[in-house]
Write a protein that holds these residues in place. Structure first.
Motif, PDB file in Angstrom:
ATOM      1  N   ASP A   1       3.627  10.778  21.863  1.00 28.27           N
ATOM      2  CA  ASP A   1       2.435   9.950  22.090  1.00 28.27           C
ATOM      3  C   ASP A   1       1.259  10.824  22.495  1.00 28.27           C
TER       4      ASP A   1
ATOM      5  N   LEU B   1       9.198  12.943  23.672  1.00 28.49           N
ATOM      6  CA  LEU B   1      10.550  12.693  24.154  1.00 28.49           C
ATOM      7  C   LEU B   1      11.491  12.704  22.969  1.00 28.49           C
TER       8      LEU B   1
ATOM      9  N   ALA C   1       2.953  13.254  25.380  1.00 27.71           N
ATOM     10  CA  ALA C   1       4.348  13.560  25.729  1.00 27.71           C
ATOM     11  C   ALA C   1       5.214  13.501  24.485  1.00 27.71           C
TER      12      ALA C   1
ATOM     13  N   ASN D   1       7.415   3.259  27.347  1.00 33.90           N
ATOM     14  CA  ASN D   1       6.835   4.301  28.208  1.00 33.90           C
ATOM     15  C   ASN D   1       5.613   4.927  27.539  1.00 33.90           C
ATOM     16  N   SER D   2       5.704   5.159  26.213  1.00 33.32           N
ATOM     17  CA  SER D   2       4.592   5.762  25.481  1.00 33.32           C
ATOM     18  C   SER D   2       3.379   4.839  25.501  1.00 33.32           C
TER      19      SER D   2
ATOM     20  N   THR E   1       9.607   7.252  39.508  1.00 24.17           N
ATOM     21  CA  THR E   1       8.559   6.541  38.760  1.00 24.17           C
ATOM     22  C   THR E   1       7.185   6.934  39.287  1.00 24.17           C
TER      23      THR E   1
ATOM     24  N   MET F   1      10.331   0.842  38.072  1.00 26.32           N
ATOM     25  CA  MET F   1      11.609   0.869  38.794  1.00 26.32           C
ATOM     26  C   MET F   1      12.214   2.270  38.796  1.00 26.32           C
ATOM     27  N   GLY F   2      11.787   3.078  37.843  1.00 30.40           N
ATOM     28  CA  GLY F   2      12.354   4.428  37.744  1.00 30.40           C
ATOM     29  C   GLY F   2      13.776   4.425  37.239  1.00 30.40           C
ATOM     30  N   MET F   3      14.191   3.380  36.537  1.00 31.53           N
ATOM     31  CA  MET F   3      15.558   3.298  36.037  1.00 31.53           C
ATOM     32  C   MET F   3      15.654   3.603  34.556  1.00 31.53           C
ATOM     33  N   GLY F   4      14.551   3.351  33.837  1.00 32.35           N
ATOM     34  CA  GLY F   4      14.586   3.400  32.370  1.00 32.35           C
ATOM     35  C   GLY F   4      15.146   4.694  31.824  1.00 32.35           C
ATOM     36  N   LEU F   5      14.497   5.817  32.132  1.00 38.83           N
ATOM     37  CA  LEU F   5      14.926   7.094  31.546  1.00 38.83           C
ATOM     38  C   LEU F   5      16.308   7.509  32.045  1.00 38.83           C
ATOM     39  N   SER F   6      16.612   7.147  33.310  1.00 37.41           N
ATOM     40  CA  SER F   6      17.938   7.540  33.812  1.00 37.41           C
ATOM     41  C   SER F   6      19.023   6.800  33.037  1.00 37.41           C
TER      42      SER F   6
ATOM     43  N   THR G   1      -0.846  10.249  28.823  1.00 33.93           N
ATOM     44  CA  THR G   1      -1.227  11.109  29.943  1.00 33.93           C
ATOM     45  C   THR G   1      -0.461  12.434  29.956  1.00 33.93           C
ATOM     46  N   GLY G   2       0.622  12.448  29.243  1.00 34.30           N
ATOM     47  CA  GLY G   2       1.434  13.680  29.217  1.00 34.30           C
ATOM     48  C   GLY G   2       2.318  13.800  30.458  1.00 34.30           C
TER      49      GLY G   2
ATOM     50  N   ASN H   1      12.817   1.596  25.345  1.00 34.40           N
ATOM     51  CA  ASN H   1      12.379   2.222  26.590  1.00 34.40           C
ATOM     52  C   ASN H   1      11.370   3.334  26.333  1.00 34.40           C
TER      53      ASN H   1
ATOM     54  N   ALA I   1       1.929   4.951  28.886  1.00 38.74           N
ATOM     55  CA  ALA I   1       1.271   6.239  29.166  1.00 38.74           C
ATOM     56  C   ALA I   1      -0.075   6.329  28.455  1.00 38.74           C
TER      57      ALA I   1
HETATM   58  P1  ADP Z   1       9.507   3.524  34.888  1.00 37.89           P
HETATM   59  O1  ADP Z   1       9.056   3.272  33.516  1.00 37.89           O
HETATM   60  O2  ADP Z   1      10.017   2.349  35.582  1.00 37.89           O
HETATM   61  O3  ADP Z   1       8.592   4.343  35.717  1.00 37.89           O
HETATM   62  P2  ADP Z   1      11.183   5.422  33.581  1.00 37.89           P
HETATM   63  O4  ADP Z   1      12.507   6.026  34.002  1.00 37.89           O
HETATM   64  O5  ADP Z   1      11.197   4.770  32.261  1.00 37.89           O
HETATM   65  O6  ADP Z   1      10.784   4.411  34.721  1.00 37.89           O
HETATM   66  O7  ADP Z   1      10.096   6.542  33.590  1.00 37.89           O
HETATM   67  C1  ADP Z   1      10.016   7.362  34.671  1.00 37.89           C
HETATM   68  C2  ADP Z   1       8.695   8.088  34.727  1.00 37.89           C
HETATM   69  O8  ADP Z   1       8.601   9.013  33.686  1.00 37.89           O
HETATM   70  C3  ADP Z   1       7.520   7.259  34.538  1.00 37.89           C
HETATM   71  O9  ADP Z   1       7.128   6.612  35.757  1.00 37.89           O
HETATM   72  C4  ADP Z   1       6.466   8.239  34.070  1.00 37.89           C
HETATM   73  O10 ADP Z   1       5.878   8.865  35.137  1.00 37.89           O
HETATM   74  C5  ADP Z   1       7.258   9.212  33.305  1.00 37.89           C
HETATM   75  N1  ADP Z   1       7.139   8.989  31.842  1.00 37.89           N
HETATM   76  C6  ADP Z   1       8.059   8.411  31.051  1.00 37.89           C
HETATM   77  N2  ADP Z   1       7.645   8.421  29.771  1.00 37.89           N
HETATM   78  C7  ADP Z   1       6.424   9.011  29.734  1.00 37.89           C
HETATM   79  C8  ADP Z   1       5.483   9.318  28.711  1.00 37.89           C
HETATM   80  N3  ADP Z   1       5.696   8.968  27.416  1.00 37.89           N
HETATM   81  N4  ADP Z   1       4.348   9.936  29.062  1.00 37.89           N
HETATM   82  C9  ADP Z   1       4.101  10.264  30.370  1.00 37.89           C
HETATM   83  N5  ADP Z   1       4.986  10.018  31.388  1.00 37.89           N
HETATM   84  C10 ADP Z   1       6.121   9.380  31.070  1.00 37.89           C
END
Ligand code: ADP
Length: 734
Positions: A665, A720, A718, A633-634, A684, A690-695, A668-669, A629, A637
């Motif tokens: 990464d 993480l 960014a 995301n990286s 998201t 979906m906005g589920m990944g990080l949660s 976009t930060g 995940n 981004a």
């Molecule tokens: P999704 O990927 O479906 O949007 P995530 O929960 O994985 O859901 O991520 C939520 C939001 O967090 C992303 O939409 C993005 O805006 C931000 N994000 C996550 N990882 C990064 C990253 N490495 N750099 C910039 N923004 C990030």
């Protein structure tokens, strides 16, 4: 004409002088009568002798003296007239005898009267009262034994003295006024203060009567005096006691009152007057109540009061009473009857006690009890108090409801055990044993098996207290957590489902990458197979080359197999199985699945893995999901960034107990606003996200006892990071 009894002056007169004088006169008269030739009735002077002897008040001596004088008269007559009895001399002798006889008779009669008077005076002496007679110049003429006893002077000392000077009389009114009243009414009655002979001050009650002679002239005053010193002292003491009692009653912090037997107020203490209430208020005592009792409380108060008066039972009532400020305060009205010997009610004694504060406290308590009961019902939390050593218990209503017992059931530990799920009985007993030995805190979650077969989950937390009454007491809360537990279980199930779904989704996103990963070794297998065949089909088969090709085939086929296995593992629905995991290995494996993605997006991966690899205790598939995940995301981004796309993956130790994994990464930060929100569900910024990944990442990391957070380094991109507890050898035990 009755004269003032001069005998009163001569109660104890000396008799020797008159007797001697009488004897001398008798001798002289006899000598002159017998021996001188005087032709006069000298013998008449024996009358003086008789009078002198009679003045001694001795009847026998008087009689003897009379006969003696008669004998001397006759003897004198004979001796002086031996020669012949002249008529003149005989007549003189006869006159003398008649005079002596008459004087004697009169004297004896006078003596008899005096004796009677003396006896009467003796009677006066018998009286306990002090009887004093004084003339109009206050000179004492009679002083009885009672007066001697009261004032200390004997009659002899007192007679002839001024009564007021002798006793230093203090008058309540002016002496002239007393005299005036005596002269006007012949009577005076009052209290005087006098000083005794020994100097002691006495209070006397005096009744004086004026005696007038036959002409109406005031002659003497007869006064009877009673010592009222003790009575006065008693009166003063009673007065003092009454004042003290009054002050005490006034000081009582309550409205003290008394009423007649029919309920009419007759007395109120100062509290009432302080409050502006007087007995005159409303006209009569009975109306005071209607003036001060709150109109809403008056009917029940009056009915209670009337019934107490009618039955004679104690009066008890609680009503609001108007105070001086006009405000009403709650008071307890109570009264008890005072009865006579026949049982009839003479009076009522009552007191109204201010119970405003108590009432307020009661109302507050009632309110908080109601709040507590409501809160307990709403939160499904009952209270249980257990007192040791006797293990006696108290349950709140909600506790009864949770245990599904009726209120009649006596709360005991056995009653709790009877409802405990058989599988948890040991746990509950263990908690009870802990409490028995005085553990500071008892905290136990267990199940109840209800009579209808249902199961309840409860959480009991109790603290040790030491009540003043002695022993130890656990005050605890029993919470019905059935719904929460079932909800949590359902949530855990749906989270697992969701995690699974997102994994599948993720695999879908990686399909091209994975296909590439799988097709690459398979293509290599095909190529190597062709090569091996060619080596073997040579006229002289090149066995070494063929063997190398086949070895390559085996290696590539294995790799393809491994990739497929990993994808299958990720796609499989399974429960979380924590195990010791070498972080470096799992990270490289995950990155492997992403390799194609990196290549497509021209991402340059930098590795900074700590050696030896930190080991964490976690579920490897879930950890892989987290890593993929973060890496995805990286990559996403950085997709929109034109500059170099750099991805730095690092492992290390965060602190002695935690391993750290960071993914950085150059994308976009993260804006400051999003740093907090990006771990929330459904957050998201992507059009198809979906906005589920990080949660899900956060719940996985936190479920493993770790923490995940995001930063935006000043150099851009960014960062993480997450930490996991390192495996301290206890991972398998879990
Ligand atoms: P999704 O990927 O479906 O949007 P995530 O929960 O994985 O859901 O991520 C939520 C939001 O967090 C992303 O939409 C993005 O805006 C931000 N994000 C996550 N990882 C990064 C990253 N490495 N750099 C910039 N923004 C990030």
């Amino acid at each position: 004409m009755k004269t003032y009894p001069s005998v009163l002056l001569a109660a104890n007169r000396d008799t020797s002088i008159p007797m001697a004088l009488a004897a001398l006169i008798a001798l002289v008269v006899f000598l002159i009568d017998a021996l001188t030739p005087l032709d006069i009735a000298i013998a008449v002077l024996y009358v003086v002798v008789v009078l002198l002897v009679a003045s001694t008040n001795n009847r026998a001596v008087t009689v003897a003296a009379t006969w003696g004088c008669v004998a001397l008269t006759l003897l004198g007559f004979v001796m002086s007239h031996e020669g012949g009895y002249l008529n003149g001399a005989a007549a003189r002798c006869l006159v003398s005898l008649v005079a002596i006889g008459t004087t004697s008779v009169l004297s004896l009669r006078n003596q008899a009267a005096a004796t009677t008077l003396q006896e009467q005076i003796q009677l006066l002496n018998l009286a306990h009262d002090a009887i004093v007679v004084h003339d109009m110049n206050d000179r004492i003429t009679f002083w009885n034994h009672g007066a001697e006893a009261l004032y200390g002077w004997t009659a002899q000392q007192a007679l002839g003295q001024s009564i007021h000077q002798l006793t230093q009389t203090s008058f309540p009114v002016s002496p002239e006024d007393i005299k005036d009243e005596l002269l006007r009414t012949n009577r005076w009655h009052g209290e005087l203060q006098r000083v005794r002979r020994d100097g002691r001050v006495v209070a006397v009650s005096t009744r004086a009567a004026l005696w007038r002679d036959a002409t109406g002239t005031p002659r003497a005053v007869l006064a009877t005096n009673n010592d009222i010193t003790r009575r006065k002292e008693m009166e003063a003491r009673v007065q003092r006691q009454q004042e003290e009692l009054r002050s005490t009653i006034d000081a009582i912090p309550g409205m003290v009152w008394s009423s007649s037997g029919d309920g009419t107020l007759t007395f109120i203490n100062r509290r009432w007057t302080d409050m502006g209430v007087t007995l005159e208020e409303g006209g009569s005592g009975a109306d005071v109540w209607s003036a001060i009792v709150h109109p809403a409380d008056l009917p029940q108060m009056q009915s209670a009061w009337r019934s107490a008066i009618a039955t004679g039972a104690s009066f008890e009532n609680v009503s609001r009473i108007r105070t001086g400020t006009g405000a009403y305060r709650w008071m307890h009205l109570g009264a008890e009857p005072l009865r006579d010997e026949a049982g009839a009610i003479l009076r009522w004694y009552g007191v109204n006690t201010d119970i405003e504060d108590r009432k307020q406290a009661e109302q507050a308590l009632e309110r908080s009890e109601a709040f507590l009961a409501d809160t307990q019902r709403l939160s499904r939390t009952g209270s249980i108090a257990t007192h040791f050593p006797d293990a006696s218990m108290w349950w709140s209503d909600e506790s009864y409801r949770i245990f599904e017992y009726s209120r009649e059931v006596v709360p005991t530990f056995d009653a709790i055990l009877a409802r405990t799920h058989p599988a948890d009985v040991a746990t509950v007993r263990g908690a009870f044993e802990q409490a028995k030995v005085g553990a500071a805190l008892v905290d136990v979650k267990y199940r109840l098996a209800m009579p209808d077969g249902s199961v309840k989950y409860v959480h009991y937390v109790a603290h040790l207290t030491r009540p003043q009454s002695g022993g130890t007491e656990y005050v605890g809360a029993l919470m019905d957590i059935t719904e929460t537990t079932l909800a949590q279980e359902a949530l855990a199930r749906s989270s697992a489902e969701l995690a699974h779904v997102t994994r599948i989704t993720m695999l879908g996103e990686l399909a091209a990458s994975i296909a590439h990963e799988v097709t690459q070794p398979i293509a290599a297998v095909v190529a190597c197979g062709g090569a091996a065949l060619r080596w073997l089909n040579r006229p002289t088969p090149e066995l070494d080359e063929a063997t190398r090709s086949v070895t390559q085939i085996v290696r590539d086929a294995k790799r393809a197999g491994e990739i497929i296995q990993r994808i299958r593992a990720m796609a499989k629905k399974r429960d979380s199985v924590p195990a010791p995991v070498a972080l470096n290995a799992i990270i490289t494996e995950s990155a492997e699945l992403m390799r194609r993605e990196f290549e497509w997006h021209a991402v340059e991966v930098q590795w900074d893995l700590d050696e030896p690899s930190p080991e964490a205790c976690c579920d490897r598939v879930e950890l892989q999901q987290v890593l993929i995940n973060l890496l995805m995301n990286s990559v996403q981004a950085m997709a929109d960034v034109s500059g170099p796309r750099k991805l730095r993956i690092a492992t290390g130790m965060f602190d002695p107990g935690h391993a750290l994994v960071s993914v950085r990464d150059s994308g976009t930060g993260i804006s400051e606003d999003n740093a907090d929100r990006m771990f929330s569900t459904f957050f998201t910024t992507k059009s198809e996200g979906m906005g589920m990944g990080l949660s899900i990442c956060r719940s996985i990391v936190e479920a493993h006892g770790g923490r995940i957070w995001a930063e935006s380094p000043a150099t851009g991109g960014a960062l993480l990071q997450f930490i996991l507890p390192i495996d301290d050898g206890r991972c398998h035990e879990q």
